[in-house]
Design a protein around this motif. Structure first.
Motif, short mmCIF file in Angstrom:
data_model
loop_
_atom_site.label_atom_id
_atom_site.label_comp_id
_atom_site.label_asym_id
_atom_site.label_seq_id
_atom_site.Cartn_x
_atom_site.Cartn_y
_atom_site.Cartn_z
N ARG A 194 0.83 -1.20 0.00
CA ARG A 194 0.00 0.00 0.00
C ARG A 194 0.87 1.26 0.00
O ARG A 194 0.61 2.21 -0.75
CB ARG A 194 -0.92 0.00 1.22
CG ARG A 194 -2.13 -0.93 1.11
CD ARG A 194 -2.96 -0.83 2.38
NE ARG A 194 -4.27 -1.42 2.24
CZ ARG A 194 -4.56 -2.69 2.50
NH1 ARG A 194 -3.59 -3.50 2.89
NH2 ARG A 194 -5.79 -3.16 2.36
N PHE B 60 -5.40 3.39 -1.36
CA PHE B 60 -6.16 2.27 -1.91
C PHE B 60 -7.49 2.06 -1.20
O PHE B 60 -8.51 1.79 -1.83
CB PHE B 60 -5.31 0.98 -1.83
CG PHE B 60 -6.06 -0.27 -2.21
CD1 PHE B 60 -6.42 -0.51 -3.52
CD2 PHE B 60 -6.43 -1.20 -1.25
CE1 PHE B 60 -7.12 -1.67 -3.88
CE2 PHE B 60 -7.12 -2.35 -1.58
CZ PHE B 60 -7.47 -2.59 -2.91
N ASP B 61 -7.50 2.16 0.10
CA ASP B 61 -8.72 1.90 0.86
C ASP B 61 -9.74 3.03 0.75
O ASP B 61 -10.88 2.88 1.22
CB ASP B 61 -8.39 1.65 2.33
CG ASP B 61 -7.57 0.39 2.52
OD1 ASP B 61 -7.92 -0.63 1.90
OD2 ASP B 61 -6.57 0.43 3.28
N THR C 271 -6.02 -1.06 -8.18
CA THR C 271 -7.19 -1.51 -8.94
C THR C 271 -6.94 -1.38 -10.43
O THR C 271 -7.32 -2.27 -11.21
CB THR C 271 -8.42 -0.69 -8.54
OG1 THR C 271 -8.51 -0.63 -7.12
CG2 THR C 271 -9.69 -1.34 -9.08
N GLU D 14 -14.45 -1.55 -8.86
CA GLU D 14 -14.72 -1.08 -7.50
C GLU D 14 -16.21 -1.14 -7.17
O GLU D 14 -16.58 -1.19 -6.01
CB GLU D 14 -14.21 0.35 -7.34
CG GLU D 14 -12.70 0.49 -7.36
CD GLU D 14 -12.05 0.19 -6.02
OE1 GLU D 14 -12.80 0.04 -5.02
OE2 GLU D 14 -10.81 0.10 -5.95
N SER E 132 -15.26 -6.11 -3.55
CA SER E 132 -14.76 -5.47 -2.33
C SER E 132 -13.28 -5.18 -2.48
O SER E 132 -12.61 -5.70 -3.39
CB SER E 132 -15.00 -6.38 -1.12
OG SER E 132 -14.17 -7.54 -1.21
N LYS E 133 -12.75 -4.37 -1.58
CA LYS E 133 -11.32 -4.07 -1.61
C LYS E 133 -10.49 -5.34 -1.43
O LYS E 133 -9.46 -5.53 -2.08
CB LYS E 133 -10.97 -3.06 -0.52
CG LYS E 133 -11.50 -1.66 -0.77
CD LYS E 133 -10.78 -0.98 -1.94
CE LYS E 133 -11.22 0.46 -2.11
NZ LYS E 133 -10.49 1.14 -3.21
#
Length: 696
Positions: free
Chosen positions: A98, A105-106, A137, A166, A170-171
């Protein structure tokens, strides 16, 4: 070129990008600005996105009882691609990923406008790409469609697909796709495949250096391959570590220590345990991606090494098979189909399933059936003399005859005449029915079963025999074996009584192990098929049953091969891999009696064939020496005398003829040495008398 020069050159190659990638970033930035002004149209545009398949083909995995990897198979074009969820990865790696690739990202919706605008501005100023604007993504979108990264149309498609993903996933699902598809050099895809290949372990626990390398590889997977260019890989890893320190993911001390970790320079092979059984499992259920088997990795690996080394120095075309099961629940714990999947001697043939002659290995079942039928008892005397069974004239393996012997001894010595006599009394069809109840898929060479089935005159597999012995070990209850978790059938039919099964095990456990160890720990039996084609050994302790086969897969003879010489030592070595000491054998069931011969009912004291003449007054009787005598001959010949009987007489010592054609009742046997000896006299009609003595 020195190491520093090579690293710098590699870094320079990676930073060089075509100018049109900068234009692609500018186009994407413009798209984002336009989309913000026309939100409704943008939403419709995203909703209309055609999605690629979100379930990429994965390597089929074979897992052991504890979840460890036994074997995996490549996907198309020989690539390793193994599924992975975020909760299956070291958290440090995820934190580094990340921080390095997508800090927001989140929080973003697939495209990070701030990152794109920053990258576009840097590209405009420098005339080349300085930093990427792709989110995780967007990278997943590129990996799903195998699209490039530079052309503006490709970048636009990735952004559109990322926004659509997205809305569908889900993430964690998006992250799982990245962890599965990220290119790692060569034919490796995904974090798990790379961790197994470069570090020889699952990615659940990674060092900071290992995590940083896995973060760095996807940006330039071929240029940074540690097995091809460890200097470039090390430089890229160290750059990731430096950024992690700047981002606060690790501290400076951790960075310095990680930079000193050695770089893997070779790829480790993927596990390939139980090659025969895993192929069988995949063929049985080809649609499964994950197969959960009952095998145990440490035991399977140890027995594969044992099989590979057991025949060293012998003919290269010989093979070996081993099978281990837990007779308490039928789980197969290890299955070795040959001395090596790629070894000489048709190593690809799974000899745990090949149909072969079992030799003497069916005798324990026949004796147990005879006990149940009231035909015999362990101390019943049974004749080991030349016999014509309606034209069938079997002989013992050593060609000798021992006269009347206890059934216990007949089983331990694996004598042929007594077991054929018991098979005749039981009926071959009854024996075949018992084999079917035990779960043995026996094959007859043709027609109805005959007496020869007791000596190996039918076809069975090692898996069949282990199933049979598992049933005997489980108290006479059929114990179907299984190798897939959750598919055990539980106990089957009652094949013999618990008492009869225990009596047979008690007799076989009293055999001296081939390594000279103590008796009473393992019940075991060997067998050798006709023509020395197959050498067998099977045995059980209180928990496990083990089977061993040695021979040639093509069925050609192996001169001089005996189960007791070749297979039995391997059997006991296999038991040593199960536990330091065998599990204690079961106690005798309630109602079990251990009686001497003279305490048995008269009909059980001496087994007589159906239709055989009752003892008559003219049968020979060994008058001297008496049974149980201890004689001090001081090296002289042994005087013997027989009463009654029809001459000429044949005198045997320990089953071997010593004097033949003797018409007199008295004789002297040549010097016999010291120790225990069995003396037998046989008259012209085949009647015999026997005594066991001790010579000093």
């Amino acid at each position: 070129m020195i190491r520093g020069d090579r690293s710098a050159a590699a870094g320079g190659r990676e930073k060089s990008r075509p100018r049109h990638r900068a234009l692609a970033l500018l186009a994407l930035a413009g798209l984002l600005w336009t989309g913000a002004l026309a939100r409704d149209r943008a939403e419709a545009w995203i909703e209309a996105t055609e999605l690629p398949t979100l379930a990429p083909q994965l390597s089929v995995e074979m897992r052991a009882a504890g979840g460890d990897l036994l074997r995996a198979y490549t996907v198309d074009e020989g690539r390793w691609r193994m599924g992975l969820r975020p909760d299956q990865v070291d958290p440090l790696y995820l934190a580094m990923l990340r921080a390095y690739e997508d800090r927001r990202f989140d929080r973003h919706a697939g495209v990070d406008p701030r990152a794109v605008l920053r990258a576009a501005w840097q590209a405009l100023r420098a005339g080349q790409v300085v930093s990427g604007g792709s989110t995780l993504t967007m990278q997943v979108a590129r990996l799903l469609e195998h699209s490039g990264t530079g052309h503006w149309a490709g970048k636009l498609r990735q952004a559109r697909l990322a926004l659509a993903l997205e809305r569908q996933l889900s993430k964690d699902q998006i992250l799982s796709l990245y962890l599965t598809l990220a290119p790692m050099g060569g034919n490796l895809e995904g974090v798990r495949a790379a961790s197994l290949a470069y570090f020889g372990k699952e990615p659940t626990r990674l060092t900071p250096a290992q995590a940083a390398l896995l973060v760095a590889l996807p940006q330039a997977p071929e240029a940074r391959r540690p097995d091809r260019d460890p200097w470039a890989a090390e430089a890229a890893r160290d750059r990731v570590l430096a950024r992690m320190t700047a981002a606060g993911v690790i501290d400076a001390e951790t960075e310095r220590a990680a930079q000193g970790d050695p770089m893997p320079r070779t790829r480790q092979p993927f596990p390939q345990l139980a090659a025969h059984l895993t192929d069988r499992a995949r063929a049985a259920q080809p649609d499964l991606t994950r197969h959960d088997l009952t095998l145990e990795v440490p035991l399977q690996a140890a027995l594969e090494r044992l099989a590979a080394s057991a025949l060293q120095g012998m003919q290269p075309d010989l093979s070996v098979a081993l099978l281990v099961a837990d007779h308490r629940d039928g789980r197969i714990l290890a299955s070795v189909g040959s001395r090596g999947f790629a070894a000489q001697g048709q190593g690809f043939v799974d000899m745990t399933r090949a149909t072969r002659s079992p030799g003497s290995t069916l005798k324990p079942l026949i004796y147990a059936m005879a006990f149940d039928a009231g035909l015999a008892y362990p101390e019943t005397l049974i004749d080991d003399v030349p016999t014509d069974f309606s034209g069938y004239r079997p002989v013992n393996f050593d060609g000798a005859f021992r006269g009347p012997v206890p059934v216990r001894e007949a089983l331990q010595l694996s004598l042929n005449l007594p077991v054929v006599a018991l098979t005749e009394a039981l009926g071959p069809a009854r024996v075949m029915a018992a084999l079917r109840r035990a779960g043995v898929a026996a094959e007859l060479p043709g027609g109805a079963p005959g007496l020869a089935i007791s000596l190996g005159g039918l076809g069975v597999s090692l898996e069949d025999l282990v199933t049979l012995y598992a049933g005997l070990a489980a108290g006479g209850t059929a114990r179907p074996l299984h190798w897939r978790q959750g598919e055990g059938e539980g106990p089957g039919a009652q094949v013999t009584s618990a008492v009869a099964a225990w009596q047979v095990g008690h007799i076989l456990a009293d055999l001296l192990p081939p390594d000279g160890g103590p008796r009473g720990r393992i019940a075991w039996k060997t067998g050798t098929s006709y023509g020395h084609r197959d050498a067998w050994a099977l045995g059980w302790d209180g928990a496990h049953v083990v089977g061993v086969w040695i021979g040639r897969p093509d069925g050609t003879p192996v001169p001089g091969a005996f189960g007791a010489d070749l297979a039995a030592p391997l059997l006991f070595r296999a038991f040593q891999h199960l536990a330091p000491e065998p599990t204690e054998l079961a106690a005798p069931p309630r109602g079990t009696l251990l009686l001497p011969n003279d305490a048995l009912p008269v009909p059980l004291r001496h087994f007589r064939r159906r239709g055989a003449a009752a003892p008559d007054a003219q049968a020979p009787r060994l008058a001297f020496p008496p049974d149980g005598a201890t004689l001090d001959l001081a090296g002289a010949s042994l005087p013997v005398r027989v009463e009654r009987g029809t001459p000429p007489f044949t005198w045997l010592v320990n089953g071997a003829p010593v004097l033949t054609g003797q018409r007199r009742a008295e004789a002297f046997l040549p010097r016999l040495g010291t120790g225990f000896a069995d003396v037998t006299v046989i008259d012209a009609t085949g009647r015999s008398s026997r005594a066991s003595i001790r010579l000093n």
